[in-house]
Design a protein around this motif. Structure first.
Motif, PDB file in Angstrom:
ATOM      1  N   UNK A  11      15.127  60.025  22.523  1.00 27.21           N
ATOM      2  CA  UNK A  11      13.825  59.394  22.682  1.00 27.21           C
ATOM      3  C   UNK A  11      13.813  58.366  23.791  1.00 27.21           C
ATOM      4  N   UNK A  12      12.665  58.258  24.452  1.00 27.60           N
ATOM      5  CA  UNK A  12      12.460  57.230  25.467  1.00 27.60           C
ATOM      6  C   UNK A  12      11.762  56.050  24.797  1.00 27.60           C
ATOM      7  N   UNK A  13      12.366  54.886  24.886  1.00 28.47           N
ATOM      8  CA  UNK A  13      11.822  53.704  24.224  1.00 28.47           C
ATOM      9  C   UNK A  13      10.922  52.922  25.168  1.00 28.47           C
ATOM     10  N   UNK A  14       9.748  52.563  24.677  1.00 32.48           N
ATOM     11  CA  UNK A  14       8.818  51.736  25.432  1.00 32.48           C
ATOM     12  C   UNK A  14       8.793  50.330  24.841  1.00 32.48           C
ATOM     13  N   UNK A  15       8.218  49.411  25.560  1.00 31.66           N
ATOM     14  CA  UNK A  15       8.093  48.044  25.049  1.00 31.66           C
ATOM     15  C   UNK A  15       7.354  48.059  23.713  1.00 31.66           C
ATOM     16  N   UNK A  16       7.917  47.384  22.741  1.00 34.17           N
ATOM     17  CA  UNK A  16       7.287  47.301  21.423  1.00 34.17           C
ATOM     18  C   UNK A  16       7.686  48.401  20.473  1.00 34.17           C
ATOM     19  N   UNK A  17       8.490  49.360  20.927  1.00 33.45           N
ATOM     20  CA  UNK A  17       8.889  50.463  20.055  1.00 33.45           C
ATOM     21  C   UNK A  17       9.955  50.068  19.044  1.00 33.45           C
TER      22      UNK A  17
ATOM     23  N   UNK B 187      28.085  56.803  12.934  1.00 33.42           N
ATOM     24  CA  UNK B 187      27.720  57.379  14.230  1.00 33.42           C
ATOM     25  C   UNK B 187      28.684  56.877  15.302  1.00 33.42           C
ATOM     26  N   UNK B 188      29.000  57.748  16.224  1.00 36.30           N
ATOM     27  CA  UNK B 188      29.934  57.393  17.296  1.00 36.30           C
ATOM     28  C   UNK B 188      29.242  56.728  18.478  1.00 36.30           C
ATOM     29  N   UNK B 189      27.907  56.717  18.457  1.00 35.32           N
ATOM     30  CA  UNK B 189      27.145  56.100  19.540  1.00 35.32           C
ATOM     31  C   UNK B 189      26.113  55.167  18.928  1.00 35.32           C
ATOM     32  N   UNK B 190      25.489  54.342  19.753  1.00 33.76           N
ATOM     33  CA  UNK B 190      24.441  53.467  19.253  1.00 33.76           C
ATOM     34  C   UNK B 190      23.228  54.304  18.844  1.00 33.76           C
ATOM     35  N   UNK B 191      22.715  54.026  17.663  1.00 30.76           N
ATOM     36  CA  UNK B 191      21.545  54.743  17.159  1.00 30.76           C
ATOM     37  C   UNK B 191      20.592  53.738  16.511  1.00 30.76           C
ATOM     38  N   UNK B 192      19.324  54.122  16.450  1.00 33.09           N
ATOM     39  CA  UNK B 192      18.290  53.281  15.861  1.00 33.09           C
ATOM     40  C   UNK B 192      17.601  54.085  14.761  1.00 33.09           C
ATOM     41  N   UNK B 193      17.481  53.532  13.556  1.00 31.16           N
ATOM     42  CA  UNK B 193      16.742  54.247  12.509  1.00 31.16           C
ATOM     43  C   UNK B 193      15.320  54.554  12.971  1.00 31.16           C
ATOM     44  N   UNK B 194      14.910  55.795  12.794  1.00 33.77           N
ATOM     45  CA  UNK B 194      13.589  56.219  13.261  1.00 33.77           C
ATOM     46  C   UNK B 194      12.967  57.140  12.217  1.00 33.77           C
TER      47      UNK B 194
ATOM     48  N   UNK C  49      20.093  55.883  24.435  1.00 30.91           N
ATOM     49  CA  UNK C  49      20.620  56.200  25.761  1.00 30.91           C
ATOM     50  C   UNK C  49      19.910  57.396  26.394  1.00 30.91           C
ATOM     51  N   UNK C  50      18.948  57.987  25.666  1.00 31.08           N
ATOM     52  CA  UNK C  50      18.177  59.087  26.222  1.00 31.08           C
ATOM     53  C   UNK C  50      18.878  60.427  26.200  1.00 31.08           C
ATOM     54  N   UNK C  51      20.089  60.484  25.651  1.00 31.83           N
ATOM     55  CA  UNK C  51      20.821  61.751  25.603  1.00 31.83           C
ATOM     56  C   UNK C  51      20.474  62.521  24.339  1.00 31.83           C
ATOM     57  N   UNK C  52      20.695  63.817  24.408  1.00 26.31           N
ATOM     58  CA  UNK C  52      20.398  64.681  23.279  1.00 26.31           C
ATOM     59  C   UNK C  52      21.301  64.344  22.105  1.00 26.31           C
ATOM     60  N   UNK C  53      20.692  64.172  20.944  1.00 25.91           N
ATOM     61  CA  UNK C  53      21.463  63.859  19.757  1.00 25.91           C
ATOM     62  C   UNK C  53      21.989  65.120  19.094  1.00 25.91           C
TER      63      UNK C  53
END
Length: 314
Positions: free
Chosen positions: A121-127, A73-80, A106-110
């Motif tokens: 996705x918008x990340x909340x505390x604990x996500x 991936x060219x950007x930071x991503x999190x397995x989901x 980063x909240x941008x469209x993947x």
């Protein structure tokens, strides 16, 4: 094994084509190594050593595939979604393992490509949690995400597993679900949250419970202990309908393997299980229905058998 590439695998799971090129491996050499199975191509441009791949089970192969998509991936991503289920050690039965799900923090469209689906996705505390030094969606969010891309039955298997292992709670699921008002494809999420209870001890048991629910059979009691005349517990049954003098056991190979004693074979455990069943039937007057993975492929047969036994008891 090249120790330089091995070091990359230790840190990142897979090594990339350009890393091999930088170490002097030409593309024709890479092709020969793949053809001879010395290396395995996890996906285009990403590799592991052949013996690593051959030793890996389905879950580990999927994790390696996801690691390859993360590295490329060219950007930071999190397995989901289902990818996060795998990294959290959840069951993968019924999930699509041909797609790696990644969320951009980063909240941008993947973007979506072959075998990769990026999410906004918008990340909340604990996500997000740390798993082996890697940022991964936490079990609560991973399960809820998975309900938007996978069948109900597979999602309940994940939910039961996470609840049983204490990776999430029913309250945490309900609370986080309440914040998903703008998420797409959540029509089945509420059903999964309501049906999962964490009392089933395997995927096979969860699927059996789901079969019973879908068929509209009476709700059974789960993990019922049966005692002898002295109050000693002689066994525990997976599903029980005491009012119908009936209990049901799901038989999977794992059930017998995990109860192997020193020097025992699976046949020894089967005989002991048979004796346990006879004791339970003698003490309670109940009848037993045993089902296997194959039976779950024809649920209508099992359901009718249960109905007939209930009718006979009445």
């Amino acid at each position: 094994m090249d120790p330089r590439l091995l070091a990359i695998c230790v840190d990142h799971g897979v090594f990339l084509r350009h890393e091999a090129n930088d170490l002097g491996y030409r593309d024709d050499t890479i092709k020969k190594l793949v053809d001879t199975k010395a290396w395995h191509r996890v996906r285009r441009g990403a590799y592991v050593f052949g013996q690593t791949w051959r030793a890996a089970d389905t879950a580990e192969r999927y994790r390696l595939f996801c690691l390859a998509t993360i590295r490329q991936s060219n950007v930071e991503v999190i397995p989901s979604h289902t990818s996060a289920v795998a990294f959290n050690g959840g069951p993968l039965w019924g999930l699509n393992l041909s797609v790696s799900h990644l969320t951009r923090p980063d909240g941008k469209t993947g973007r979506s490509a072959a075998g990769v689906r990026q999410h906004r996705g918008v990340l909340l505390d604990g996500d997000v949690v740390d798993v082996d030094g890697r940022r991964v969606m936490a079990p609560t969010r991973a399960l809820l995400e998975t309900t938007t891309v996978a069948p109900v039955e597979a999602c309940i298997c994940v939910a039961d597993d996470f609840l049983r292992r204490g990776l999430t709670t029913s309250e945490q699921l309900r609370s986080r679900y309440a914040l998903m008002t703008s998420w797409p494809s959540t029509l089945t999420t509420d059903l999964v949250v309501r049906l999962a209870d964490g009392l089933h001890e395997s995927v096979g048991e969860t699927r059996t419970g789901y079969m019973i629910w879908r068929a509209g059979l009476p709700r059974p009691e789960l993990q019922v202990e049966v005692c002898d005349e002295n109050g000693t517990v002689i066994g525990r049954v997976d599903f029980a309908w005491p009012e119908h003098r009936l209990f049901l056991e799901f038989d999977g190979l794992q059930k017998y393997v995990k109860h192997l004693g020193p020097g025992e074979t699976v046949a020894d455990v089967v005989l002991r299980e048979k004796h346990r069943e006879e004791q339970i039937c003698m003490l309670t007057g109940w009848r037993c229905v045993r089902i296997t993975w194959d039976d779950l492929q024809r649920p209508e047969v099992i359901v009718q058998r249960i109905r007939n036994l209930m009718a006979a008891a009445a």
